[in-house]
Enzyme design. Sequence first.
Site, mmCIF file in Angstrom:
data_model
loop_
_atom_site.group_PDB
_atom_site.id
_atom_site.type_symbol
_atom_site.label_atom_id
_atom_site.label_comp_id
_atom_site.label_asym_id
_atom_site.label_seq_id
_atom_site.Cartn_x
_atom_site.Cartn_y
_atom_site.Cartn_z
ATOM 1 N N ASP A 14 0.829 -1.206 0.000
ATOM 2 C CA ASP A 14 0.000 0.000 0.000
ATOM 3 C C ASP A 14 0.863 1.256 0.000
ATOM 4 O O ASP A 14 2.081 1.191 0.153
ATOM 5 C CB ASP A 14 -0.930 -0.004 1.216
ATOM 6 N N GLU A 46 3.371 1.653 2.617
ATOM 7 C CA GLU A 46 4.485 0.700 2.515
ATOM 8 C C GLU A 46 4.461 -0.380 3.593
ATOM 9 O O GLU A 46 5.495 -0.856 4.031
ATOM 10 C CB GLU A 46 5.833 1.452 2.591
HETATM 11 C C1 NOJ Z 1 7.216 2.508 8.470
HETATM 12 C C2 NOJ Z 1 6.149 3.444 8.028
HETATM 13 O O1 NOJ Z 1 4.906 3.124 8.537
HETATM 14 C C3 NOJ Z 1 6.121 3.536 6.559
HETATM 15 O O2 NOJ Z 1 5.091 4.323 6.121
HETATM 16 C C4 NOJ Z 1 7.434 4.054 6.103
HETATM 17 O O3 NOJ Z 1 7.425 4.221 4.742
HETATM 18 C C5 NOJ Z 1 8.540 3.133 6.525
HETATM 19 N N1 NOJ Z 1 8.475 2.861 7.926
HETATM 20 C C6 NOJ Z 1 9.874 3.688 6.143
HETATM 21 O O4 NOJ Z 1 10.130 4.908 6.785
HETATM 22 C C1 NOJ Z 2 6.309 7.129 4.400
HETATM 23 C C2 NOJ Z 2 4.949 7.149 3.819
HETATM 24 O O1 NOJ Z 2 4.158 6.196 4.474
HETATM 25 C C3 NOJ Z 2 4.981 6.883 2.337
HETATM 26 O O2 NOJ Z 2 3.693 7.034 1.822
HETATM 27 C C4 NOJ Z 2 5.916 7.816 1.652
HETATM 28 O O3 NOJ Z 2 6.007 7.478 0.302
HETATM 29 C C5 NOJ Z 2 7.280 7.783 2.274
HETATM 30 N N1 NOJ Z 2 7.202 7.959 3.697
HETATM 31 C C6 NOJ Z 2 8.182 8.869 1.715
HETATM 32 O O4 NOJ Z 2 7.650 10.127 1.998
#
Ligand code: NOJ
Ligand code: NOJ
Length: 538
Positions: free
Chosen positions: A242, A245
């Site tokens: 999603d 991530e």
């Molecule tokens: C966990 C976060 O929930 C996610 O959104 C993020 O992209 C990763 N860590 C990497 O920072």
């Molecule tokens: C974490 C977020 O959850 C994700 O959507 C985003 O792409 C990365 N950070 C980088 O900003």
Amino acid sequence: MVKSSFLVICFASLTAGLLIGEFSDWRPPFRLPHSPLHSEKLLQKAKPLISSTVTIIPPEQYERWIEHQTHISFEGIIKNIGGYGPGLEDVMRGAVIASPSKSHPDYYYQWTRDSGITINTLIMNYADNNATNATLRDIIYDYINSSRIIQRQSNPSGTFENLEGLGEPKFKVDGRPFTAPWGRPQRDGPALRAIAMLNFVNTELKYNESGVTYESFRDIFDNVIRPDLDYVGLKWQYDGFDLWEELKGKHFFTSMCHRRALISGSDLAQKLGYADAAIFYQTQASYLTQFISDYFYDHKKGHLVETFGNHKRSGLDSALFLGSIHALDLLLWSGKADVTDIYPPYSDEVLASLVQHITDMRYRYPINLRRLKTFESLGVNISLVGIGVGRYPEDVYNGVAESEGNPWFLCTATVSHTLYLLADYLYTRTSDFTLKLTEHTLPLLGMFLDKVEGFDWSDPSFELKRSSPDFDTVVLRILAYGDSFLDVIREHVDSKGSMSEQFSRYDGYMRGAEDLTWSYGAFWSAVRQRKLVYGRIK
Ligand code: NOJ
Ligand code: NOJ
């Protein structure tokens, strides 16, 4: 014509006098309380004079802040683009870093999603100025060129040849692949990149008539846009991670972006004479329409769910509103606000989800409770007071590691954006339109209908005709509510107007990656929509 006096804030001029004392040293950059504790003090002072408000500052100051912050936000995006931002010597020209933060957290990468979304923001600005800004045009071409290179890097998700490489979520700033473990693939990226490029091509064709023809874009279409569209058309039914991530599966946000990319892509393919591709994209888009309507609305819960079949989460998620917005044809919308779509921001399903998401977020974060209590103590009707909004209820990511989730700037701005689109949609209806309620939208729309003649909270069969004199009042209340969420952002940016990713649920100070490109993009886009609708009303 609508009277703006009802709007926003009923500050007696006396009140303004009193508050201006507090702000006598005001000049951009805006220095305002970004700690809620400070703002509480101010509010207490203003108390006897406020009747109904979405912000504690006088309307003119609020407007000046919006202007100023919009400018800062636009600059904030450009500063994070290779070749344009200061100190980005190692960044490939046209690549967009997510944030300059290199540790705790390390966001010094180009994410396909973040860059697609924020470049699209620049493209909207470019279109709004009739495609005249040559610097912006250069940036967009640099982005397209960098995309061409990045698309062709073999990476842990796959290669360009088998298309799977396009689903790789992020790249090093010089364009090389990132090879450590990650939540991959993320299939929204190619769609968002395609949407941005398609918007650019359509903007050029619309405004830059001299010498700009479909033919001028054949190379970009064949070699940069089309691989992304083929990827979407061929891969949308496979699982992926999603946008946050974290979860592998099928996601509302991702599917909504897929659908928009295919619809807009089919249109351009047709115009360039690729009939087979046009039909392929169109067909896949119609399957997606079916898929999205079959899988993402939970009738029992009465709201949309972000990830299909996930039972660990409620499914309420800011991604729903992001998906609804990014699936719109935003170029067309700016022209006539008359878009027929699946789950657009004004649909019953999105509104039902919005009110449940907001209700959750209100009581989830201590800073929200404090804000509401403060406004309540001033005698304000707090049902229309904005709050800080996070990604989803179960979030535990604090911006650096896992503990507790916080409100995010981009999620808070996205609620405003959704409300502005709703207001715009309603305002532009023709006189035969009637606003109808459902059991699930009543909790939201009821707040705007409160005290409208004939409206009764216990009766979802209430209808309001566009021609009713109360209709515009409802529109203005929706706008005021949207403004109230931006006002939360105002309270948490720092004195320079910088925005990180999050602000603390406890003390309101910024958390997570600093100068997050996407925070700026989301704020800018919300304000763009705000201007469009206020412009129509005037
Ligand atoms: C966990 C976060 O929930 C996610 O959104 C993020 O992209 C990763 N860590 C990497 O920072
Ligand atoms: C974490 C977020 O959850 C994700 O959507 C985003 O792409 C990365 N950070 C980088 O900003």
